[in-house]
Design a protein around this motif. Sequence first.
Motif, mmCIF file in Angstrom:
data_model
loop_
_atom_site.group_PDB
_atom_site.id
_atom_site.type_symbol
_atom_site.label_atom_id
_atom_site.label_comp_id
_atom_site.label_asym_id
_atom_site.label_seq_id
_atom_site.Cartn_x
_atom_site.Cartn_y
_atom_site.Cartn_z
ATOM 1 N N ALA A 49 0.791 -1.138 -0.017
ATOM 2 C CA ALA A 49 -0.016 0.224 0.054
ATOM 3 C C ALA A 49 0.917 1.120 0.055
ATOM 4 C CB ALA A 49 -0.719 0.101 1.209
ATOM 5 N N GLY A 50 2.179 1.181 0.038
ATOM 6 C CA GLY A 50 3.005 2.155 0.272
ATOM 7 C C GLY A 50 2.646 3.159 1.460
ATOM 8 N N GLN A 51 2.319 2.859 2.385
ATOM 9 C CA GLN A 51 1.956 3.730 3.570
ATOM 10 C C GLN A 51 2.992 3.409 4.759
ATOM 11 O OE1 GLN A 51 -0.626 5.988 3.230
ATOM 12 N NE2 GLN A 51 -0.610 4.737 1.217
ATOM 13 N N VAL A 52 3.582 4.366 5.260
ATOM 14 C CA VAL A 52 4.759 4.482 6.205
ATOM 15 C C VAL A 52 4.035 4.573 7.554
ATOM 16 C CG1 VAL A 52 6.945 5.133 6.887
ATOM 17 C CG2 VAL A 52 6.485 5.054 4.485
ATOM 18 N N SER A 53 4.326 3.555 8.538
ATOM 19 C CA SER A 53 3.705 3.571 9.827
ATOM 20 C C SER A 53 4.970 3.527 10.691
ATOM 21 C CB SER A 53 2.901 2.728 10.024
ATOM 22 O OG SER A 53 2.305 2.735 11.473
ATOM 23 N N LEU A 54 5.282 4.213 11.668
ATOM 24 C CA LEU A 54 6.180 4.010 12.777
ATOM 25 C C LEU A 54 5.377 3.711 14.219
ATOM 26 C CD1 LEU A 54 8.631 7.047 12.203
ATOM 27 C CD2 LEU A 54 9.124 4.265 11.730
ATOM 28 N N GLY A 55 4.063 3.333 14.046
ATOM 29 C CA GLY A 55 3.322 3.087 15.251
ATOM 30 C C GLY A 55 2.683 1.740 15.336
ATOM 31 N N GLN A 56 3.515 0.751 14.795
ATOM 32 C CA GLN A 56 2.828 -0.593 14.861
ATOM 33 C C GLN A 56 2.756 -1.253 16.329
ATOM 34 O OE1 GLN A 56 1.062 -0.429 12.104
ATOM 35 N NE2 GLN A 56 1.100 -2.693 12.137
ATOM 36 N N GLY A 57 3.975 -0.700 17.063
ATOM 37 C CA GLY A 57 4.212 -1.045 18.374
ATOM 38 C C GLY A 57 2.795 -0.741 19.154
ATOM 39 N N ALA A 58 2.331 0.391 18.790
ATOM 40 C CA ALA A 58 1.020 0.883 19.511
ATOM 41 C C ALA A 58 -0.056 -0.286 19.510
ATOM 42 C CB ALA A 58 0.554 2.280 18.886
ATOM 43 N N PHE A 59 -0.116 -0.885 18.168
ATOM 44 C CA PHE A 59 -1.138 -1.905 18.053
ATOM 45 C C PHE A 59 -0.859 -3.228 18.741
ATOM 46 C CE2 PHE A 59 -1.805 1.117 14.205
ATOM 47 C CZ PHE A 59 -2.999 1.489 14.902
ATOM 48 N N TYR A 60 0.497 -3.258 18.707
ATOM 49 C CA TYR A 60 1.012 -4.439 19.463
ATOM 50 C C TYR A 60 0.625 -4.165 21.011
ATOM 51 C CZ TYR A 60 4.759 -7.990 20.753
ATOM 52 O OH TYR A 60 5.226 -9.135 21.215
ATOM 53 N N ALA A 61 0.702 -3.076 21.589
ATOM 54 C CA ALA A 61 0.321 -2.853 22.868
ATOM 55 C C ALA A 61 -1.167 -2.935 22.947
ATOM 56 C CB ALA A 61 0.847 -1.364 23.285
ATOM 57 N N ILE A 62 -2.043 -2.545 22.253
ATOM 58 C CA ILE A 62 -3.425 -2.305 22.276
ATOM 59 C C ILE A 62 -3.877 -4.113 22.351
ATOM 60 C CG2 ILE A 62 -5.640 -2.048 20.866
ATOM 61 C CD1 ILE A 62 -4.493 0.686 20.189
ATOM 62 N N SER A 236 9.005 -0.408 17.278
ATOM 63 C CA SER A 236 8.186 0.011 15.980
ATOM 64 C C SER A 236 9.208 0.305 15.018
ATOM 65 C CB SER A 236 7.317 1.409 16.092
ATOM 66 O OG SER A 236 6.307 1.164 16.839
ATOM 67 N N ILE A 237 10.359 0.885 15.377
ATOM 68 C CA ILE A 237 11.510 0.815 14.452
ATOM 69 C C ILE A 237 12.072 -0.661 13.757
ATOM 70 C CG2 ILE A 237 13.774 2.178 14.219
ATOM 71 C CD1 ILE A 237 12.846 4.056 16.151
ATOM 72 N N GLN A 238 12.167 -1.194 15.042
ATOM 73 C CA GLN A 238 12.493 -2.586 14.606
ATOM 74 C C GLN A 238 11.699 -3.418 13.592
ATOM 75 O OE1 GLN A 238 13.555 -4.916 18.303
ATOM 76 N NE2 GLN A 238 12.494 -6.744 17.337
ATOM 77 N N TYR A 239 10.612 -3.331 13.851
ATOM 78 C CA TYR A 239 9.603 -3.705 12.766
ATOM 79 C C TYR A 239 9.977 -3.300 11.483
ATOM 80 C CZ TYR A 239 7.152 -5.547 16.854
ATOM 81 O OH TYR A 239 6.777 -6.090 18.067
ATOM 82 N N ILE A 240 10.168 -1.985 11.139
ATOM 83 C CA ILE A 240 10.604 -1.358 9.916
ATOM 84 C C ILE A 240 11.766 -1.948 9.513
ATOM 85 C CG2 ILE A 240 10.886 0.797 8.837
ATOM 86 C CD1 ILE A 240 7.975 0.731 9.645
ATOM 87 N N VAL A 241 12.772 -1.936 10.131
ATOM 88 C CA VAL A 241 14.101 -2.515 9.862
ATOM 89 C C VAL A 241 13.891 -4.016 9.455
ATOM 90 C CG1 VAL A 241 16.357 -3.253 10.424
ATOM 91 C CG2 VAL A 241 15.231 -0.867 11.465
ATOM 92 N N MET A 242 13.057 -4.660 10.087
ATOM 93 C CA MET A 242 13.102 -6.282 9.907
ATOM 94 C C MET A 242 12.405 -6.341 8.278
ATOM 95 S SD MET A 242 11.604 -7.848 13.259
ATOM 96 C CE MET A 242 12.738 -8.236 14.619
ATOM 97 N N ALA A 243 11.408 -5.508 8.149
ATOM 98 C CA ALA A 243 10.727 -5.538 6.876
ATOM 99 C C ALA A 243 11.527 -5.097 5.585
ATOM 100 C CB ALA A 243 9.375 -4.840 7.041
ATOM 101 N N VAL A 244 12.203 -4.096 6.045
ATOM 102 C CA VAL A 244 13.176 -3.521 4.951
ATOM 103 C C VAL A 244 14.407 -4.679 4.515
ATOM 104 C CG1 VAL A 244 14.758 -1.585 4.306
ATOM 105 C CG2 VAL A 244 12.658 -0.957 5.327
ATOM 106 N N VAL A 245 14.808 -4.954 5.684
ATOM 107 C CA VAL A 245 15.975 -6.039 5.616
ATOM 108 C C VAL A 245 15.397 -7.557 4.781
ATOM 109 C CG1 VAL A 245 17.348 -7.567 6.700
ATOM 110 C CG2 VAL A 245 17.195 -5.309 7.588
#
Length: 321
Positions: A49-62, A236-245
């Motif tokens: 979808a091309g949408q950048v999110s740095l808040g996935q950790g928030a939904f993990y916490a929810i 959340s940054i960790q998830y971004i790095v994982m996806a990009v790597v």
Amino acid sequence: MRRLAGGLLVAAATLALPAVLDDSALAVYILLGLAAMVTVGVSLLMGYAGQVSLGQGAFYAIGAYTAALLALGGVPPLAGLIAAPLVAAASALVIGTPLLRLRGHHLAFATLAMQLILLSVAGQMEFTGGDIGLQAIPQFGIGSWEMSSAAAYAYLTWAGVALVMLVTYNVSTSRPGRALRALATSETAAASSGIPVGRYKLAVFALSAAFAGLAGSIYCFYTGYVAPGSFPVLISIQYIVMAVVGGLGTIWGAVVGATAITLLVQGLNIVGALPGMPTYAPSVLSYAVYALVLILVVLFLPQGLLPALTRRLPSRVRARS
């Protein structure tokens, strides 16, 4: 046939590992699976979808707080496990309606601010346990049966990973999946083709949040404890790095990236705990390595590890023949 054989081999290894790993290795294996679950959603959100999110950790916490509060309130853990992704998706729908009007780095910073606000609120509320958090969360179970071993949680975690990958595969190969790829290329062109851009962006945002909520619910049952400190911004940054790597827009790439980064972080923790190392060494090493790995991947493997490997293997086979 090669894909089927590879999938069966990976499935067999996934089922066999909990039986041979010790407790410390099983903990890493479970955390790896939880990270892979969230990273698949990040790869879907950013790669398709091309949408950048740095808040996935928030939904993990929810998801974690939802399952924990329900379990502590006497609700069966299975109901909490089901409710967690639904509540996370509903929260994403509410939050995403105004936020997804933004694009690029504006959206990234807005989602990051969302996580910071959520953690601040959770640290002040009495029903969430404040900064101390929620403790003595019941074990996951169905009826009178309860999970009492780390191996059982490993099977539950990787069953969740398989479910998330199956859903993502079906979405990516469907008509909405093709529409998401068009949306990532150009929102203007997608809208002119009749694609409901806003609706699709909101739907994929909610779906990726549901994946994170499911991972969070398993995490809370496994650890028996959740607090704002369990979900730092770094996660959340960790998830971004994982996806990009691993490779954005690929399902298996998310798993490869989660595996590589999780094992790397565990190695850094071991190095940081060596005698003579300062107490802040693990966190400093993690930040530095995240930045270094991300720079190296963007420069030399812009499409990620998995696409690079899949391109090189056939060329080597052709060269040998």
